[in-house]
Design a protein around this motif. Structure first.
Motif, PDB file in Angstrom:
ATOM      1  N   GLY A 114       0.827  -0.929   0.096  1.00  0.00           N
ATOM      2  CA  GLY A 114       0.037   0.381   0.152  1.00  0.00           C
ATOM      3  C   GLY A 114       0.574   1.262  -0.196  1.00  0.00           C
ATOM      4  N   ALA A 115       1.942   0.923   0.000  1.00  0.00           N
ATOM      5  CA  ALA A 115       3.156   2.003  -0.074  1.00  0.00           C
ATOM      6  C   ALA A 115       2.776   2.993  -1.776  1.00  0.00           C
ATOM      7  CB  ALA A 115       4.754   1.986  -0.466  1.00  0.00           C
ATOM      8  N   ARG A 116       2.558   3.949  -1.331  1.00  0.00           N
ATOM      9  CA  ARG A 116       2.292   5.220  -2.124  1.00  0.00           C
ATOM     10  C   ARG A 116       3.800   6.419  -2.793  1.00  0.00           C
ATOM     11  NH1 ARG A 116      -0.959   1.557  -2.932  1.00  0.00           N
ATOM     12  NH2 ARG A 116      -2.585   2.417  -2.395  1.00  0.00           N
ATOM     13  N   THR A 117       4.406   6.501  -2.275  1.00  0.00           N
ATOM     14  CA  THR A 117       6.097   7.003  -2.323  1.00  0.00           C
ATOM     15  C   THR A 117       6.654   6.477  -2.169  1.00  0.00           C
ATOM     16  OG1 THR A 117       6.015   7.810  -0.170  1.00  0.00           O
ATOM     17  CG2 THR A 117       5.399   9.470  -1.947  1.00  0.00           C
ATOM     18  N   VAL A 118       7.609   5.856  -3.546  1.00  0.00           N
ATOM     19  CA  VAL A 118       8.801   5.220  -3.410  1.00  0.00           C
ATOM     20  C   VAL A 118      10.422   5.583  -3.865  1.00  0.00           C
ATOM     21  CG1 VAL A 118      10.262   3.020  -4.259  1.00  0.00           C
ATOM     22  CG2 VAL A 118       7.462   3.128  -3.726  1.00  0.00           C
ATOM     23  N   ALA A 119      11.507   5.522  -2.994  1.00  0.00           N
ATOM     24  CA  ALA A 119      12.118   6.175  -3.009  1.00  0.00           C
ATOM     25  C   ALA A 119      13.082   5.126  -3.544  1.00  0.00           C
ATOM     26  CB  ALA A 119      12.913   6.939  -2.311  1.00  0.00           C
ATOM     27  N   PHE A 120      13.920   5.777  -5.038  1.00  0.00           N
ATOM     28  CA  PHE A 120      14.939   4.464  -5.882  1.00  0.00           C
ATOM     29  C   PHE A 120      16.511   4.798  -5.850  1.00  0.00           C
ATOM     30  CE2 PHE A 120      11.292   2.931  -7.768  1.00  0.00           C
ATOM     31  CZ  PHE A 120      11.497   1.271  -7.525  1.00  0.00           C
ATOM     32  N   PRO A 121      17.408   4.123  -5.631  1.00  0.00           N
ATOM     33  CA  PRO A 121      18.837   4.696  -6.142  1.00  0.00           C
ATOM     34  C   PRO A 121      18.761   4.224  -7.171  1.00  0.00           C
ATOM     35  CG  PRO A 121      18.649   2.375  -4.825  1.00  0.00           C
ATOM     36  CD  PRO A 121      17.171   3.089  -5.270  1.00  0.00           C
ATOM     37  N   ALA A 122      20.257   4.172  -7.571  1.00  0.00           N
ATOM     38  CA  ALA A 122      20.925   3.708  -8.995  1.00  0.00           C
ATOM     39  C   ALA A 122      20.886   2.391  -9.381  1.00  0.00           C
ATOM     40  CB  ALA A 122      21.156   5.384  -9.850  1.00  0.00           C
ATOM     41  N   ILE A 123      20.477   1.494  -8.843  1.00  0.00           N
ATOM     42  CA  ILE A 123      20.399   0.253  -9.047  1.00  0.00           C
ATOM     43  C   ILE A 123      21.635  -0.030 -10.042  1.00  0.00           C
ATOM     44  CG2 ILE A 123      19.006  -2.631  -8.736  1.00  0.00           C
ATOM     45  CD1 ILE A 123      16.050  -0.669  -8.177  1.00  0.00           C
ATOM     46  N   SER A 124      22.330  -0.874  -9.591  1.00  0.00           N
ATOM     47  CA  SER A 124      23.356  -1.700  -9.917  1.00  0.00           C
ATOM     48  C   SER A 124      24.797  -0.708 -10.559  1.00  0.00           C
ATOM     49  CB  SER A 124      22.418  -2.455 -10.988  1.00  0.00           C
ATOM     50  OG  SER A 124      22.625  -3.874 -10.520  1.00  0.00           O
ATOM     51  N   THR A 125      24.559   0.502 -10.257  1.00  0.00           N
ATOM     52  CA  THR A 125      25.264   1.162 -11.155  1.00  0.00           C
ATOM     53  C   THR A 125      26.458   2.441 -10.337  1.00  0.00           C
ATOM     54  OG1 THR A 125      24.348   3.848 -10.374  1.00  0.00           O
ATOM     55  CG2 THR A 125      23.921   2.054 -12.436  1.00  0.00           C
ATOM     56  N   GLY A 126      26.573   1.657  -8.929  1.00  0.00           N
ATOM     57  CA  GLY A 126      27.570   1.876  -8.065  1.00  0.00           C
ATOM     58  C   GLY A 126      29.167   0.569  -8.245  1.00  0.00           C
TER      59      GLY A 126
END
Length: 175
Positions: A113-125
């Motif tokens: 039921g999450a409405r706001t999600v913060a993502f990193p730049a996955i796999s780019t490190g």
């Protein structure tokens, strides 16, 4: 329905969101980069929850491209969604696995039921994914995934990552 996409330069552990996505390793037990920062700032509750997952459904760890949630501990979020990105390869196309990280994370967010999600730049490190391609895959996947999440926030660690994501976002919105 696709979510509103926003870009922020900064520290993902300082974000306020329903869910923060962790670019985890398959062990779920912490590591370097984003993973280590989330475990350090979120506190022992996250590690305890990850240990319980390992003791039950994920004895061999979390597969690349999959996602699972835990409480967020001391982070300003309700949940951490852990996803395991692929290591970039010059000889094997793993882009479907990278897209799966974003798609599965959004599916878990919907289940919660999450409405706001913060993502990193996955796999780019440390996993070596080229930033421009990682940005394109991330943005295209979020734009084309059916989700109830209303805002996806990409939290980019430095100015270069922010600039690359901004250029990819502008390019994608004009096509």
């Amino acid at each position: 329905m696709s979510p509103t996409i926003t870009l922020v330069q900064g520290d993902i552990t300082a974000q306020s969101a329903d869910a923060i996505v962790n670019a985890a390793n398959s062990s779920l037990l912490g590591g370097g980069g984003v993973d280590g920062a989330i475990h350090r700032k979120g506190g022992p509750e996250i590690l305890d929850a990850c240990r319980k997952l390992r003791a039950s459904h994920y004895g061999k760890g979390l597969a690349t491209g999959e996602a699972v949630a835990t409480p967020a501990g001391r982070l300003d979020a309700r949940w951490v969604i852990h996803t395991v990105g692929p290591v970039w390869s010059a000889t094997e196309d793993r882009s479907a696995l990278l897209a799966s990280c974003y798609r599965r994370s959004l599916a878990v967010a919907d289940e919660l039921g999450a409405r706001t999600v913060a993502f990193p730049a996955i796999s780019t490190g440390i996993y070596g994914w080229p930033l421009d391609d990682g940005a394109r895959i991330a943005l295209d996947t979020v734009r084309t995934t059916d989700t109830s999440v209303t805002e996806v926030r990409f939290v980019l660690f430095d100015e270069r990552a922010y600039d690359v994501f901004s250029a990819a976002a502008a390019k994608g919105s004009s096509s």
